[in-house]
Motif scaffolding. Sequence first.
Motif, PDB file in Angstrom:
ATOM      1  N   VAL A  63       3.784  14.616  -7.786  1.00 45.47           N
ATOM      2  CA  VAL A  63       5.090  14.022  -8.086  1.00 45.47           C
ATOM      3  C   VAL A  63       4.923  12.596  -8.611  1.00 45.47           C
ATOM      4  CG1 VAL A  63       5.563  13.064  -5.783  1.00 45.47           C
ATOM      5  CG2 VAL A  63       7.461  13.802  -7.214  1.00 45.47           C
ATOM      6  N   PHE A  64       3.793  11.948  -8.251  1.00 46.65           N
ATOM      7  CA  PHE A  64       3.558  10.577  -8.708  1.00 46.65           C
ATOM      8  C   PHE A  64       2.606  10.516  -9.900  1.00 46.65           C
ATOM      9  CE2 PHE A  64       4.455   9.831  -4.054  1.00 46.65           C
ATOM     10  CZ  PHE A  64       5.704   9.267  -4.258  1.00 46.65           C
ATOM     11  N   GLU A  65       2.213  11.675 -10.409  1.00 48.55           N
ATOM     12  CA  GLU A  65       1.272  11.721 -11.532  1.00 48.55           C
ATOM     13  C   GLU A  65       1.861  11.016 -12.759  1.00 48.55           C
ATOM     14  OE1 GLU A  65      -0.263  15.541 -13.111  1.00 48.55           O
ATOM     15  OE2 GLU A  65      -1.304  15.671 -11.181  1.00 48.55           O
ATOM     16  N   GLY A  66       1.063  10.123 -13.346  1.00 48.12           N
ATOM     17  CA  GLY A  66       1.496   9.431 -14.557  1.00 48.12           C
ATOM     18  C   GLY A  66       2.543   8.365 -14.338  1.00 48.12           C
ATOM     19  N   LYS A  67       2.855   8.052 -13.070  1.00 47.29           N
ATOM     20  CA  LYS A  67       3.862   7.046 -12.766  1.00 47.29           C
ATOM     21  C   LYS A  67       3.222   5.858 -12.064  1.00 47.29           C
ATOM     22  CE  LYS A  67       7.722  10.267 -11.886  1.00 47.29           C
ATOM     23  NZ  LYS A  67       8.680  10.700 -10.844  1.00 47.29           N
ATOM     24  N   LYS A  68       3.772   4.686 -12.297  1.00 50.30           N
ATOM     25  CA  LYS A  68       3.409   3.524 -11.506  1.00 50.30           C
ATOM     26  C   LYS A  68       4.471   3.395 -10.414  1.00 50.30           C
ATOM     27  CE  LYS A  68       2.429  -1.400 -11.551  1.00 50.30           C
ATOM     28  NZ  LYS A  68       2.537  -2.686 -12.281  1.00 50.30           N
ATOM     29  N   ALA A  69       4.254   4.150  -9.357  1.00 53.53           N
ATOM     30  CA  ALA A  69       5.247   4.211  -8.286  1.00 53.53           C
ATOM     31  C   ALA A  69       5.020   3.059  -7.313  1.00 53.53           C
ATOM     32  CB  ALA A  69       5.151   5.539  -7.556  1.00 53.53           C
ATOM     33  N   CYS A  70       6.051   2.251  -7.105  1.00 51.49           N
ATOM     34  CA  CYS A  70       5.975   1.100  -6.206  1.00 51.49           C
ATOM     35  C   CYS A  70       7.013   1.255  -5.103  1.00 51.49           C
ATOM     36  CB  CYS A  70       6.236  -0.199  -6.965  1.00 51.49           C
ATOM     37  SG  CYS A  70       5.090  -0.521  -8.318  1.00 51.49           S
ATOM     38  N   ASN A 111       0.858  -1.190   0.000  1.00 53.63           N
ATOM     39  CA  ASN A 111       0.000   0.000   0.000  1.00 53.63           C
ATOM     40  C   ASN A 111       0.891   1.236   0.000  1.00 53.63           C
ATOM     41  OD1 ASN A 111      -1.871   2.007   0.300  1.00 53.63           O
ATOM     42  ND2 ASN A 111      -2.612   1.336   2.309  1.00 53.63           N
ATOM     43  N   PHE A 112       1.165   1.735  -1.183  1.00 54.64           N
ATOM     44  CA  PHE A 112       2.113   2.835  -1.331  1.00 54.64           C
ATOM     45  C   PHE A 112       1.649   4.085  -0.581  1.00 54.64           C
ATOM     46  CE2 PHE A 112       4.355   6.172  -3.753  1.00 54.64           C
ATOM     47  CZ  PHE A 112       5.642   5.647  -3.727  1.00 54.64           C
TER      48      PHE A 112
END
Length: 323
Positions: A186-193, A168-169
């Motif tokens: 900052v996480f827009e458009g990213k698959k941040a894991c 759960n990021f």
Amino acid sequence: MEAPVYQNGPQCPVLSKQTMLCVPSVVHIAMTVDPEYLRGTIAAIHSVLKHGSCPQNVFFHFIDLDSSSVDANTYTRVLTSAFPSLSFKIYVFQEKLVKNLISSSIRQALDNPLNYARNYLADILETCIERVIYLDSDTIVVDDIQKLWSINLTGSRIIGAPEYCDANFAKYFTGDFWSNPEYAKVFEGKKACYFNTGVMVMDLGKWRGGDYTREIEKWMRIQKDKRIYELGSLPPFLLVFGGDVEVIDHRWNQHGLGGDNLVNSCRALHPGPVSLLHWSGKGKPWVRLDANRPCSVDFLWAPYDLYKFQQKQPLDRFGFDAW
């Protein structure tokens, strides 16, 4: 104890120990050194050398805190006693660089300035060193470190690490973070894991070019003012690199073996092959073994331990009371 002598295989290039520092074919490993974790650091070094195909072509960079109770000369004596032919250098990290940037976290151990030394490796190490593997002191490598070293960081990627996209990021940041559009974008458009910063392959050349140390410091200053996370040195890395990490196989960071931050909580290995074991969390294998309360995974660490704790002998000649 002195470790056995581990020698290069016939396929390894022959290098001069005196000129190794800036040779591109050398594997560079950075670790911090600290009295509390020194026994773990020694075991980690031992594991790297034991399983490496070219152990004589590995160079260790140890980061010591300038306010440490143990000086660099003492560490040098300990390291050369355990590994007489080890190629290494000790650097002194200035606590003042981060002292006013560190915010209190959920565990006091996470507030140690040395936890932030990895942010400054591009500044601390020689500029001829373009790539480094960063390892926490509570790790054991059970595979050839050359395999990790040879991973390609594609495109603009600066960090390589195993990712965990089922975590759960959102929990790594506070409500104040997510409710601020400027921060959250900052996480827009990213698959941040989630990725664990205790095991990373780092491209220091690209890092220097993008001045990413200053990016991390920027988020630490925001944290100091706004309290946007709770977990020490990890969240700034997620903010700067999340969604743009070179994904490395999970076998290279079997983390959480220290109990997942729970006291007296034993963890089993994750399913699948293992190349690196990581006792992240509160429980350290040397502490549990000494207390005769080991977890089963701690017996995987024990063969690399070079301190014969059963003898209960102080290390007077090195100026330590105990490890």
